[in-house]
Design a protein around this motif. Structure first.
Motif, PDB file in Angstrom:
ATOM      1  N   LEU A   1      45.589  38.691  57.010  1.00 54.50           N
ATOM      2  CA  LEU A   1      45.906  39.908  58.083  1.00 54.50           C
ATOM      3  C   LEU A   1      46.717  39.436  59.163  1.00 54.50           C
ATOM      4  O   LEU A   1      46.890  40.456  60.012  1.00 54.50           O
ATOM      5  CB  LEU A   1      44.417  40.319  58.458  1.00 54.50           C
ATOM      6  CG  LEU A   1      43.668  40.919  57.568  1.00 54.50           C
ATOM      7  CD1 LEU A   1      42.120  41.042  58.115  1.00 54.50           C
ATOM      8  CD2 LEU A   1      44.062  42.482  57.225  1.00 54.50           C
ATOM      9  N   GLN A   2      47.487  38.111  58.838  1.00 54.94           N
ATOM     10  CA  GLN A   2      48.697  38.224  60.341  1.00 54.94           C
ATOM     11  C   GLN A   2      49.707  39.026  60.025  1.00 54.94           C
ATOM     12  O   GLN A   2      50.256  39.078  61.094  1.00 54.94           O
ATOM     13  CB  GLN A   2      49.009  36.538  59.626  1.00 54.94           C
ATOM     14  CG  GLN A   2      47.990  35.657  60.415  1.00 54.94           C
ATOM     15  CD  GLN A   2      46.717  35.236  59.382  1.00 54.94           C
ATOM     16  OE1 GLN A   2      47.164  35.531  58.305  1.00 54.94           O
ATOM     17  NE2 GLN A   2      45.637  35.153  59.999  1.00 54.94           N
TER      18      GLN A   2
ATOM     19  N   MET B   1      43.610  47.562  58.778  1.00 55.79           N
ATOM     20  CA  MET B   1      42.252  47.327  58.452  1.00 55.79           C
ATOM     21  C   MET B   1      41.625  48.174  57.546  1.00 55.79           C
ATOM     22  O   MET B   1      40.488  47.923  56.783  1.00 55.79           O
ATOM     23  CB  MET B   1      41.317  47.696  59.876  1.00 55.79           C
ATOM     24  CG  MET B   1      41.254  46.560  60.837  1.00 55.79           C
ATOM     25  SD  MET B   1      40.100  45.306  60.215  1.00 55.79           S
ATOM     26  CE  MET B   1      40.267  44.110  61.686  1.00 55.79           C
TER      27      MET B   1
ATOM     28  N   MET C   1      41.653  34.287  55.991  1.00 55.62           N
ATOM     29  CA  MET C   1      41.923  33.139  56.687  1.00 55.62           C
ATOM     30  C   MET C   1      42.385  33.431  58.043  1.00 55.62           C
ATOM     31  O   MET C   1      43.613  34.092  58.106  1.00 55.62           O
ATOM     32  CB  MET C   1      42.867  31.989  56.184  1.00 55.62           C
ATOM     33  CG  MET C   1      42.819  30.425  56.433  1.00 55.62           C
ATOM     34  SD  MET C   1      43.790  29.503  55.134  1.00 55.62           S
ATOM     35  CE  MET C   1      43.787  28.319  56.054  1.00 55.62           C
ATOM     36  N   GLY C   2      42.005  33.038  59.272  1.00 55.89           N
ATOM     37  CA  GLY C   2      42.687  33.428  60.297  1.00 55.89           C
ATOM     38  C   GLY C   2      41.853  33.269  61.518  1.00 55.89           C
ATOM     39  O   GLY C   2      40.857  32.424  61.774  1.00 55.89           O
ATOM     40  N   GLY C   3      42.137  34.051  62.720  1.00 60.44           N
ATOM     41  CA  GLY C   3      41.370  33.900  63.766  1.00 60.44           C
ATOM     42  C   GLY C   3      40.798  35.247  64.319  1.00 60.44           C
ATOM     43  O   GLY C   3      39.921  35.836  63.558  1.00 60.44           O
ATOM     44  N   GLY C   4      40.754  35.801  65.350  1.00 59.10           N
ATOM     45  CA  GLY C   4      39.903  36.945  66.003  1.00 59.10           C
ATOM     46  C   GLY C   4      39.880  38.037  65.060  1.00 59.10           C
ATOM     47  O   GLY C   4      39.023  38.704  64.901  1.00 59.10           O
ATOM     48  N   PHE C   5      41.062  38.467  64.698  1.00 56.72           N
ATOM     49  CA  PHE C   5      41.418  39.804  63.974  1.00 56.72           C
ATOM     50  C   PHE C   5      40.866  39.635  62.714  1.00 56.72           C
ATOM     51  O   PHE C   5      40.131  40.603  62.064  1.00 56.72           O
ATOM     52  CB  PHE C   5      42.853  40.198  63.864  1.00 56.72           C
ATOM     53  CG  PHE C   5      43.154  41.285  63.580  1.00 56.72           C
ATOM     54  CD1 PHE C   5      43.268  42.395  64.403  1.00 56.72           C
ATOM     55  CD2 PHE C   5      43.491  41.613  62.133  1.00 56.72           C
ATOM     56  CE1 PHE C   5      43.707  43.784  64.216  1.00 56.72           C
ATOM     57  CE2 PHE C   5      43.996  43.064  61.763  1.00 56.72           C
ATOM     58  CZ  PHE C   5      43.838  43.798  62.784  1.00 56.72           C
ATOM     59  N   THR C   6      41.008  38.660  61.948  1.00 55.75           N
ATOM     60  CA  THR C   6      40.459  38.324  60.874  1.00 55.75           C
ATOM     61  C   THR C   6      38.894  38.120  60.753  1.00 55.75           C
ATOM     62  O   THR C   6      38.293  38.653  59.761  1.00 55.75           O
ATOM     63  CB  THR C   6      41.000  36.796  60.221  1.00 55.75           C
ATOM     64  OG1 THR C   6      42.450  37.061  59.919  1.00 55.75           O
ATOM     65  CG2 THR C   6      40.285  36.475  58.999  1.00 55.75           C
ATOM     66  N   THR C   7      38.204  37.757  61.877  1.00 59.13           N
ATOM     67  CA  THR C   7      36.944  37.646  62.021  1.00 59.13           C
ATOM     68  C   THR C   7      36.270  38.771  62.030  1.00 59.13           C
ATOM     69  O   THR C   7      35.339  39.198  61.361  1.00 59.13           O
ATOM     70  CB  THR C   7      36.589  36.719  63.242  1.00 59.13           C
ATOM     71  OG1 THR C   7      37.057  35.491  63.011  1.00 59.13           O
ATOM     72  CG2 THR C   7      34.837  36.656  63.484  1.00 59.13           C
TER      73      THR C   7
END
Lengths: 476, 476
Positions: A397-398, A404, A426-432
């Motif tokens: 989703l980078q 979404m 795989m990733g950070g806040g947006f991905t979570t």
């Protein structure tokens, strides 16, 4: 007691009245910490303290013995020194309570003197048909009834919540692990129904709980952490498992594979670790899945709780990142899954509906500028083709081209097809955040290709256990 | 170009002036996203756009070609369609810029026509001594200089920060992975110095960056994700690694172990995956550590960046949870570490200073009611004894008897002994906080025994690589 009396075990989770033996007014004591759990508004049953020193503790009435309590008492939680417990059990037998959790340590795990006391309480309990969890344990957390004997403060040890999709229950020999897992699953947001710490297993054991949880409608997947069984109890556990695993997945992490670990577990809970090879064969025959460690167990349990078991082992991976496709299919191949190339017909349909620069194959790479409609096309055609049993959806989703709404596309195809889906992102806040949205729609999301592959493996492995010869096994 | 001209590579990370070819005023375009990165106040160099359509983009001056820029230009970032790039390179050569990142795709990864254009720009670059990263990549993030060509918005793709303790740099063939790792490591709070996405590797390759990062004082551990090398370049990479690994750890995740993954990676970046067995032997000879996947790579790299390599393989585990001790020593044993029992002398000293109910052995279980002074006693005696090379400290913080000051006790023993330490702590928010505190004091913390064991393995494995015959190998 064979077969297990389900109702006697049910009291541990659904007691309408609880007495805390050793309820205490001194701060930071175990006896106070347990009272603290039961005076939270969530617990709607009656609560009593038993301690001659007090008439009330934190506002609940406190009595010198159980006899003075007028009402019946479904569950007694014991937090007094080991040497006092025989007298406590006489009081319990007289009162007629049928379920006791002994939190206190100082029993068989400390040597022959402690073992004697343990034998003594077991003998008293047997006469009165009293069931015991423990001693030397943290007891039970039930996220529905809010029975909670974990004597650890919530700021240190979070309590998990049930999910409205599907829930996992865990039985742990180790109390420290049960607490750590409570805290960890609360943080992860995994749906949990019950956590049970068994300690020395002087009475209620893995087998009793397997019978009970096998029938428990709030438990969709049963997980165990054990350091070993004695021979006889081990046999009955595997016999019970054979009857449970065809309709509910059972996962066991058994430690003590190494020699040194065996010695440590001996001194820890006084149990014999047993031969690991023997255990492996017995697990397999009983339809039990045996993950390598806790992390793997919960990764697998999450998929099994949320998704249907697979009817076969043919996996399609779709991804918007080539590297993610390579890593995930690598992991799938190592786990023995089948990753068949689309038939020429299906390939033709993909090519008609996707841009020419997409790489049609398995994995199918819809590349970095993909939007959700490319996922829609691939999933639609692949499901209609009937060429696949399980779908792994990689979404990185980078890149802002993937909105979404891809979460809706994935969840809708999963629901309408009834086939098992696993997402890797795989990733950070947006991905979570996207993973949380997927979870609300019942599809499990993983942070790495390896974890997703393990989840796929669990869905295929359990499909094979459940459907036997009807499972479409194509990999060699 | 052998040996690698370090200064030419340095321009990619420390350019004082940057021109963005294809700078654009249209929102959501790649040409605008890159300009957006360079106008952030963190980047202190000069920035120019090159695009005949504009005189300025987002406030930076924009020119029809590089010739119109009066100052010299250290680094050119190219984000124009592939077919236009030969003309761009002629402009670059005339201007005398020496470093170019080609973000655009449409080259050798798409087939023979793209390969021709790629050959053309390489030929022009060679004549002018111009170095190229890419094409078909996301380029570079340098967390110190704030050179940042990742064209992905920060709300989707977080950028990591450097740590003041020690930093990791990553070279990735896959751009999507480089972006996902940027986002992921930003979330984890891992200290990162540089992220480099190599794409088609038409010029600058793994070997060039190994030479450069080997000498880079801001990089303590070098990590790679690769899908393969061509034969000649592979050889020079391994030759360089032999000179780097004795003083800096190098870790490589190489995908494409499976047949299917190989086919996918071929279409992804046009590279040959090569035989996996040959690769394994070459990695070992070159002193390169090869983790199984990204998660393992970053778990290992974290320990290697923060802790000294081990001088031997003798591990002591201390824990306040018996189960955690069993699981961790299990994992250590499977990884071939040595977990020797304390000598009778050391055992005597432990017994003198610990309560009788602690289980002295290896693991040494200071049990659930332990406070930090029990950890202090065990670490003090164990370090003085000289019987251990690496320490694994298990701390379960669910129990309130263990206060946060245990973090100081651990960090102080690590610092004063100079021996490698790894902490394992499983749980939720309170536990996470403790891990952050440990990280500030330079000690890595892991959420499971298996991850901690892998970190120990990395410290021992790199010790063996670094110290060779002087490494005290005792496990059989």
């Amino acid at each position: 007691m064979t077969p297990v009396d389900i109702d006697s075990i049910d009291l541990f989770f659904n007691a309408k009245s609880v007495a805390i033996y050793g309820a205490s007014a001194s701060q930071n004591s175990v006896g106070q910490a347990i009272v603290q759990n039961f005076i939270k508004p969530q617990y709607t049953g009656k609560v009593y303290g038993v301690n001659p020193k007090y008439t009330q503790v934190l506002g609940i009435p406190c009595f010198p013995s159980l006899q003075e309590i007028e009402d019946s008492v479904d569950l007694v939680v014991v937090a007094v020194p080991a040497r006092l417990t025989p007298r406590v059990f006489e009081d319990i037998a007289r009162k007629g309570s049928k379920a006791v959790i002994v939190i206190s340590g100082g029993f068989s795990e400390t040597g022959p003197r402690g073992a004697e006391i343990e034998d003594e309480i077991v003998a008293i309990a047997k006469k009165g048909n009293v069931r015991i969890i423990g001693p030397n344990c943290v007891g039970v957390v039930d996220t529905h009834s809010h029975i909670d004997t974990f004597f650890l403060p919530e700021y240190r040890c979070g309590r998990p919540k049930p999910s409205n999709v599907a829930n996992i229950s865990l039985v742990s020999q180790s109390g420290a692990f049960a607490a750590a897992i409570s805290d960890w699953t609360a943080e992860l947001g995994l749906g949990i129904s019950k956590l049970i710490s068994l300690g020395n297993k002087c009475d209620v054991d893995d087998d009793d709980l397997l019978c009970y949880l096998g029938d428990d409608s709030t438990t969709q997947v049963i997980c165990y952490y054990t350091e070993g069984y004695d021979e006889e109890k081990g046999r009955s556990f595997f016999d019970t498992a054979k009857t449970v695993t065809p309709y509910k997945p059972v996962l066991v992490v058994k430690s003590g594979r190494g020699q040194r670990a065996k010695a440590a577990s001996m001194s820890h809970t006084g149990s014999l670790a047993g031969s690991d090879n023997v255990a492996d064969a017995a697990y397999k025959q009983a339809g039990i899945i045996r993950p390598g460690n806790f992390e793997q167990m919960f990764d697998m349990a999450k998929a099994l709780a949320m998704q249907p078991p697979a009817r076969g082992d043919r996996v399609l991976m779709i991804t918007n990142g080539g590297g993610l496709g390579v890593m995930t299919t690598d992991a799938l191949e190592l786990l023995g899954l089948n990753i068949p190339t689309p038939s020429s017909e299906l390939e033709k349909r993909f090519n008609e509906r996707l841009p020419a620069y997409c790489a049609v194959g398995n994995p199918i790479d819809v590349v970095g500028d993909a939007n959700s409609s490319r996922y829609d096309v691939v999933l639609e055609e692949a499901i209609v083709s009937g060429e696949y049993d399980i779908f792994v959806v990689g979404m990185l989703l980078q890149t802002p081209s993937l909105e979404m709404d891809v979460t809706n596309v994935i969840a809708n195809h999963q629901r309408s097809s009834g086939l098992p889906f696993v997402v890797v992102s795989m990733g950070g806040g947006f991905t979570t955040k996207a993973g949380e949205i997927m979870a609300l729609m019942g599809v499990p999301t993983y942070a790495t290709g390896e974890k997703a592959a393990l989840a796929v493996k669990a869905l295929a492995q359990y499909g094979e256990i459940k459907y036997g010869d009807k499972f479409n096994k194509t990999a060699t």
